[in-house]
Design a protein around this motif. Structure first.
Motif, PDB file in Angstrom:
ATOM      1  N   GLN A  15      19.652  -6.387 -72.860  1.00 25.41           N
ATOM      2  CA  GLN A  15      19.411  -6.423 -71.430  1.00 25.41           C
ATOM      3  C   GLN A  15      18.428  -7.532 -71.086  1.00 25.41           C
ATOM      4  O   GLN A  15      17.523  -7.845 -71.875  1.00 25.41           O
ATOM      5  N   ASP A  16      18.610  -8.120 -69.903  1.00 23.11           N
ATOM      6  CA  ASP A  16      17.629  -9.060 -69.374  1.00 23.11           C
ATOM      7  C   ASP A  16      17.316  -8.662 -67.933  1.00 23.11           C
ATOM      8  O   ASP A  16      17.325  -7.460 -67.622  1.00 23.11           O
ATOM      9  N   ARG A  17      17.042  -9.602 -67.057  1.00 22.52           N
ATOM     10  CA  ARG A  17      16.712  -9.267 -65.669  1.00 22.52           C
ATOM     11  C   ARG A  17      17.920  -8.747 -64.889  1.00 22.52           C
ATOM     12  O   ARG A  17      17.775  -8.139 -63.847  1.00 22.52           O
ATOM     13  N   GLU A  51      13.979 -13.225 -70.368  1.00 18.58           N
ATOM     14  CA  GLU A  51      14.802 -13.415 -71.570  1.00 18.58           C
ATOM     15  C   GLU A  51      15.419 -12.087 -72.013  1.00 18.58           C
ATOM     16  O   GLU A  51      14.848 -11.016 -71.820  1.00 18.58           O
ATOM     17  N   ALA A  52      16.598 -12.162 -72.628  1.00 24.66           N
ATOM     18  CA  ALA A  52      17.282 -10.958 -73.096  1.00 24.66           C
ATOM     19  C   ALA A  52      16.537 -10.324 -74.268  1.00 24.66           C
ATOM     20  O   ALA A  52      16.045 -11.023 -75.160  1.00 24.66           O
ATOM     21  N   VAL A  53      16.468  -8.993 -74.258  1.00 31.39           N
ATOM     22  CA  VAL A  53      15.795  -8.210 -75.299  1.00 31.39           C
ATOM     23  C   VAL A  53      16.706  -7.045 -75.678  1.00 31.39           C
ATOM     24  O   VAL A  53      17.772  -6.853 -75.090  1.00 31.39           O
ATOM     25  N   LEU A  54      16.263  -6.258 -76.652  1.00 28.61           N
ATOM     26  CA  LEU A  54      16.965  -5.021 -76.969  1.00 28.61           C
ATOM     27  C   LEU A  54      16.310  -3.868 -76.219  1.00 28.61           C
ATOM     28  O   LEU A  54      15.090  -3.663 -76.311  1.00 28.61           O
ATOM     29  N   TYR A 113      11.424  -1.717 -75.732  1.00 31.69           N
ATOM     30  CA  TYR A 113      11.988  -3.064 -75.588  1.00 31.69           C
ATOM     31  C   TYR A 113      11.501  -3.954 -76.727  1.00 31.69           C
ATOM     32  O   TYR A 113      10.300  -4.052 -76.979  1.00 31.69           O
ATOM     33  N   LEU A 114      12.450  -4.576 -77.422  1.00 31.47           N
ATOM     34  CA  LEU A 114      12.154  -5.458 -78.543  1.00 31.47           C
ATOM     35  C   LEU A 114      12.556  -6.876 -78.167  1.00 31.47           C
ATOM     36  O   LEU A 114      13.741  -7.166 -77.948  1.00 31.47           O
ATOM     37  N   GLY A 139      25.927  -8.872 -73.291  1.00 35.88           N
ATOM     38  CA  GLY A 139      25.370  -8.390 -74.548  1.00 35.88           C
ATOM     39  C   GLY A 139      26.218  -8.804 -75.737  1.00 35.88           C
ATOM     40  O   GLY A 139      26.668  -9.949 -75.842  1.00 35.88           O
ATOM     41  N   LEU A 140      26.465  -7.859 -76.619  1.00 40.42           N
ATOM     42  CA  LEU A 140      27.319  -8.089 -77.789  1.00 40.42           C
ATOM     43  C   LEU A 140      28.660  -7.398 -77.535  1.00 40.42           C
ATOM     44  O   LEU A 140      28.779  -6.174 -77.630  1.00 40.42           O
TER      45      LEU A 140
END
Length: 314
Positions: A15-17, A51-54, A113-114, A139-140
């Protein structure tokens, strides 16, 4: 260079903004449920705030890194460890080549959040890397992570300047139910004076029937004047719908773009991060506030993030 997921947990997504500007085309924005923790993790990891994170829900993940990296974990405490040694939340951490990251069930919240310094090397879909599970994009491969997935890093690094200052001290949680501040909406007149009074004076409990689309509550029903069915109109983040059951529903990141139930108000944007961290069964109260006060709450959260960036020289 990247990380291979060993254990993905029950619901871990990228996920990101969010995917902004496409609601008119029927696309939900998606994005991090707790946008404050998203920004915080990225600041600590030296990334742009969006930025995208987990996003890790309820239970932690485990992964092995095939090269050195800097990571940061925020949100709910998932008792992180690197190669079996306890690691800290809310600070930048160095992970070595071949190191195994592991974590446990969430404490003190629902979502963690990672962030990885340099970001995740995943494609943009309509300007965002956020996962939309209902549509299957972003995402993936548009899905939650699974054991064995590999996530490449876009611009990995093994160290950042001022590592000792890349730390955040979260404030202690206050006692009692979480108070969600609500700005009244134009459809408030669909509800009786008694129903409005019930909404703002009762304690509601978060229902297990909640997800990234909406947070449902159970408690005293909110009385309407002539039912709550309306001609469908646009849905903002935090909108509080009252269906005919009278039970409040707060619409979140994967919400539908339009809806046909009257909205008694909208939860202040600054409170949505707190709401995203609640477990089923936890109590809340709703408090009526002005739009101006809601804006002030939001700008205070931004000021807190700016203060952290200044502290670490960002």
């Amino acid at each position: 260079m990247g990380m291979k997921i060993i254990g993905a947990g029950p619901l871990t997504t990228v996920q990101d903004r969010g995917r902004l500007g496409f609601m008119a085309m029927g696309f939900s924005p998606s994005g991090a449920m707790d946008d404050f923790s998203l920004s915080l993790a990225n600041i600590l990891a030296g990334n742009d705030e969006g930025e995208a994170v987990l996003e890790i829900t309820m239970a932690g993940i485990s992964a092995v890194f095939d090269g050195p990296a800097v990571i940061a974990l925020t949100g709910a405490d998932i008792s992180p460890a690197i190669d079996g040694k306890p690691a800290a939340m809310n600070r930048a951490l160095v992970v070595g080549e071949g190191s195994v990251f592991s974590s446990a069930f969430a404490r003190g919240g629902c979502r963690s959040y990672l962030a990885v310094a340099g970001g995740l090397d995943l494609p943009l879909v309509l300007g965002s890397r956020s996962t939309n599970l209902k549509v299957g994009i972003g995402g993936l491969d548009g899905r939650k992570l699974q054991d064995g997935d590999y996530l490449p890093f876009r611009a990995p690094c093994s160290a950042l300047p001022d590592m000792d200052r890349r730390v955040y001290e979260p404030p202690a949680a206050g006692p009692g139910p979480l108070v969600l501040h609500v700005v009244p909406g134009v459809q408030e007149d669909r509800f009786s004076p008694g129903g409005i009074r019930t909404f703002y004076t009762s304690v509601y409990t978060l229902s297990p029937d909640s997800d990234r689309m909406g947070i449902r509550f159970t408690g005293p029903p909110v009385e309407s004047k002539r039912g709550t069915d309306i001609v469908s109109d646009g849905i903002a983040a935090g909108a509080v719908q009252i269906p005919n059951s009278g039970q409040p529903l707060v619409l979140m990141r994967d919400r539908q773009t339009i809806g046909g139930y009257a909205k008694i108000g909208t939860v202040a944007g600054a409170d949505l991060a707190f709401l995203a961290q609640l477990f089923p069964g936890m109590p809340v109260r709703f408090k009526r506030i002005s739009l101006r006060r809601a804006e002030g709450m939001y700008f205070r959260r931004l000021k807190e993030l700016r203060g952290l960036k200044k502290k670490i020289g960002g």
